[in-house]
Design an enzyme around this catalytic site. Structure first.
Site, short mmCIF file in Angstrom:
data_model
loop_
_atom_site.label_atom_id
_atom_site.label_comp_id
_atom_site.label_asym_id
_atom_site.label_seq_id
_atom_site.Cartn_x
_atom_site.Cartn_y
_atom_site.Cartn_z
CG ASP A 1 -32.39 -23.31 -61.97
OD1 ASP A 1 -32.93 -24.08 -61.12
OD2 ASP A 1 -31.70 -23.73 -62.91
C1 BGC Z 1 -32.13 -27.13 -62.08
C2 BGC Z 1 -33.57 -26.94 -62.50
C3 BGC Z 1 -34.48 -27.70 -61.58
C4 BGC Z 1 -34.26 -27.20 -60.16
C5 BGC Z 1 -35.12 -27.88 -59.12
C6 BGC Z 1 -31.92 -26.80 -60.60
O1 BGC Z 1 -30.67 -27.19 -60.19
O2 BGC Z 1 -31.28 -26.32 -62.87
O3 BGC Z 1 -33.73 -27.38 -63.83
O4 BGC Z 1 -35.80 -27.55 -61.98
O5 BGC Z 1 -32.90 -27.44 -59.80
O6 BGC Z 1 -34.72 -29.18 -58.92
#
Ligand code: BGC
Length: 746
Positions: A237
């Site tokens: 993530d």
């Molecule tokens: C989120 C993810 C997301 C990623 C990219 C993170 O803060 O938890 O679900 O895909 O950002 O935007």
């Protein structure tokens, strides 16, 4: 081939020849959304983009909080809505449409679906997730994944794992016992991985029992690759990794977004001999494999067709919770008052990284007016409240005036994106007080009152529920939600959504309440496997609406079930369903299993199968649902395996998690639960042992004398060694040794 060996065109020997300085950069992003290419091996850069219900493709400025605009894309129904559809075909249609949009934008990996369990109704990201039940989440996630990937792009199923809250999401440790992880928090991921082969899995921010998910070797390698056979790439993530080398060794292939220090850390670790270069090569090979997915095409997506699809899907997601006097659907020719700011400025999606720049948005009031023109209904509107929550008496009195003059008042109420979003959890289930005041004031004067709700996570219905005639829970329905609601309200579509999460009477009744959102860096999953309805059904605790609940404008009857054994510990369930009403409609058949078999405490019932069917008035269909061995198994922590315990299993077709409609019981011989006995094992374990239980009673002479029940109970918890010492019984020296030998050899 070993499961952790990449299955792709680049064998690692080619990669091994590339100097570490040139291949290490592939293992972190090039920027916010793209990976690094490696031209000498023909590995192209790939583009990743959110998200689970619509593309957030930023061709301009980039970020992951959706502060900067993304290119227009269709905002399909978010996870909460898809979960409430209980419809794998719907999830598949949505996945395919997203796949087409991704391909047309040149997006290689779509960051979704989110299959985390809704452990608490307060979780700020519940709008992105499907259900409080792993079967619903897994089936929908797998259908979405299969059909999206069939269009070319890959998915990233997220957030792996036990990421069930936003509070302190980057630092919190989810303290979950092994059985609960296996039975509740992992199965949706397992199903998506084993049935739909996602291109990537995204590790979560949180720790699991003290170890960060992105650095968790058990999770990312032993479970995901070695046990489940995952062959894609694991990505982090965004901005979660703080030790790139540890993450790589644990099985994390790609860190996102770009991080120069990580590249240097990998290079240094290989040069110093702290990191085996083969680990780098395997991860590079997995990224190379991702890059072999089809390159996006330039076929323009038909935005109108996708908007029409967004409307069609949304209408099958809304849940009719209450419908006294059959107030819905609204008959032609009556005067309707539409009340509430949300009718003009709808809440239709969530906040944070999933936020979509919708190609257009249906306005509920306009859609209602549009349909009313054909049905001969008059429509009057009053805003009733402001979206900033500041009370305004004159708005309330205007709404009351409009309601008084109508035959039916429809009040739109709900939560704004400021009240629930990625990044934080709610601290209450309440609707804003000014909206509740409007609902109650309108209900007091209107002939009939309908409430249409818009919220990402469930809201409390207490304090006003009994005062209104109907409640349509729309959750967040995406850009076509306005038309979908109008279609349901006027009966053009029969409502067919079912709750994928329980609506409790009080937040304090919820099993997660005592342990959410944790303290001092830890959140204890103290309710164990008794998550959501599993707890309410087991405790017999009252709820406002149970998991699985949802009304319809037509009536379905369910005939007796026919259970056919299809294999060892697996059956097929056949259920005849008839639409005995006068309208066409969709119906969800829900199959649960209830048992007390085995040495562990089991929830009162667990959902193990479901399907949604469309029936014309008078039409019947016999639905067939397979229940494989796993539907009856529990995770046995003493041997680390799925076990079907010998005993009775009641197969229940239910209207919801607390209403059994039909049932039938089958008995399984199950697995032999015979463990090896020692003198340190409790006497009860000796007595219950399938191989030597009876002979133990004989050796102790208990088969000849009548022992009072209360004494036997005391004895059962003693170790055999202690019992032999204090019992005064004359037991032959080698008699117990013989029995232990039998259990060792068995
Ligand atoms: C989120 C993810 C997301 C990623 C990219 C993170 O803060 O938890 O679900 O895909 O950002 O935007």
């Amino acid at each position: 081939m070993r499961a952790d060996q990449p299955d792709n065109v680049h064998d690692t020997s080619q990669i091994a020849h590339v100097p570490i300085e040139r291949k290490a950069p592939l293992l972190t992003g090039q920027n916010f959304w793209q990976t690094e290419p490696l031209d000498e091996l023909g590995i192209r850069s790939i583009w990743l983009a959110d998200g689970p219900y619509g593309l957030r493709y930023q061709s301009g400025k980039q970020d992951n909080l959706a502060v900067f605009a993304s290119d227009p894309a269709t905002c399909f129904p978010p996870g909460v809505a898809v979960g409430s559809s209980w419809d794998a075909e719907l999830a598949a249609k949505l996945g395919a449409a997203l796949g087409r949009e991704a391909a047309s934008m040149g997006v290689d990996i779509v960051l979704g679906p989110g299959v985390n369990i809704k452990r608490s109704p307060l979780c700020g990201r519940n709008f992105e997730y499907y259900a409080e039940d792993p079967h619903v989440s897994g089936v929908l996630g797998a259908a979405f994944t299969r059909s999206l990937q069939a269009e070319g792009p890959g998915v990233s199923v997220k957030h792996f794992a036990a990421n069930n809250q936003e509070t302190n999401r980057q630092t919190i440790s989810s303290e979950v016992d092994e059985r609960t992880l296996r039975e509740i928090y992992l199965p949706a991921f397992e199903r998506v991985v084993t049935e739909a082969e996602p291109a990537t899995v995204m590790s979560s921010y949180n720790k699991i029992n003290g170890v960060s998910a992105w650095a968790n070797r058990w999770l990312l390698t032993e479970l995901l690759r070695d046990e489940w056979g995952f062959r894609g790439a694991v990505i982090s993530d965004w901005s979660s990794v703080t030790d790139r080398v540890a993450a790589l060794e644990a099985g994390l292939d790609l860190e996102m977004p770009s991080e120069d220090a990580s590249v240097q850390a990998i290079v240094d670790a290989v040069r110093d001999g702290r990191l085996d270069e083969e680990i780098v090569d395997s991860s590079v090979a997995r990224l190379a494999s991702l890059a072999t997915r089809p390159v996006g095409n330039s076929t323009a997506v038909d935005a109108d067709a996708h908007h029409a699809l967004a409307r069609e899907l949304a209408a099958d997601c809304a849940v009719l919770l209450r419908n006294e006097h059959n107030v819905l659907p609204i008959p032609g020719g009556v005067d309707v008052a539409v009340i509430g700011a949300f009718a003009k400025a709808p809440r239709y999606q969530g906040g944070g990284s999933a936020h979509v720049n919708a190609t257009r948005v249906d306005i509920p009031l306009e859609e209602i007016e549009d349909l009313a023109a054909t049905t001969g209904n008059s429509i009057a509107f009053a805003p009733g409240y402001t979206l900033d929550g500041i009370p305004n008496e004159s708005l309330v009195s205007d709404a009351v005036d409009v309601a008084r003059r109508s035959d039916i008042a429809i009040v739109f109420a709900g939560l704004t994106e400021e009240r629930e979003s990625e990044g934080f959890d709610r601290d209450s289930l309440d609707l804003p007080a000014d909206q509740v005041a409007v609902i109650r004031s309108v209900a007091a004067v209107a002939h009939r009152t309908v409430v249409v709700l818009a919220n990402g996570g469930i809201v409390s219905l207490e304090g006003w529920h009994d005062e209104v005639d109907a409640i349509l829970e729309g959750f967040v329905l995406g850009q076509g939600g306005g038309r979908a609601i109008a279609n349901i309200v006027f009966g053009i579509v029969n409502p067919s959504g079912r709750l994928a999460e329980t609506i409790p009477l009080r937040l304090e009744d919820h099993p997660s309440w005592m342990n959410f959102p944790g303290e001092q860096g830890q959140v204890r999953y103290g309710e164990g496997v008794l998550v959501g309805y599993r707890y309410f059904a087991t405790a017999g605790a009252p709820v406002r609406y149970p998991f699985g609940h949802g009304l319809s404008y037509t009536t379905f009857t369910t005939g007796a079930l026919d259970v056919v054994v299809t294999g060892v510990d697996s059956v097929s369930v056949r259920v005849p369903v008839t639409n005995v009403g006068s309208r066409a409609g969709k119906h969800v058949v829900q199959v649960y299993v209830a048992t007390s078999a085995g040495p562990i405490r089991r929830p009162a019932r667990e959902l193990r199968g479901f399907t949604k069917i469309l029936l014309q008035p008078g039409e019947s269909e016999t639905v067939e649902i397979e229940l494989p061995r796993r539907a009856f198994a529990y995770w046995d922590t003493t041997i680390g395996e799925w076990v079907v315990a010998p005993g009775d299993y009641r197969i229940e077709v239910c209207a919801d998690a607390s209403t059994v409609v039909q049932h039938s019981t089958i008995t399984f011989e199950g697995d032999r639960l015979a463990g090896e006995l020692t003198l340190e094992a409790p006497v009860g374990t000796w007595f219950d042992h399938p191989e030597v239980g009876h002979r133990t009673l004989q050796v102790l002479g208990f088969d000849k004398v009548e022992i009072p029940e209360e004494q036997l109970i005391m004895v059962r918890s003693m170790t055999m060694r202690q019992f032999v010492r204090i019992s005064g019984l004359d037991i032959a020296d080698d008699a117990l040794e013989d029995l232990m030998r039998v259990t060792r050899l068995a």
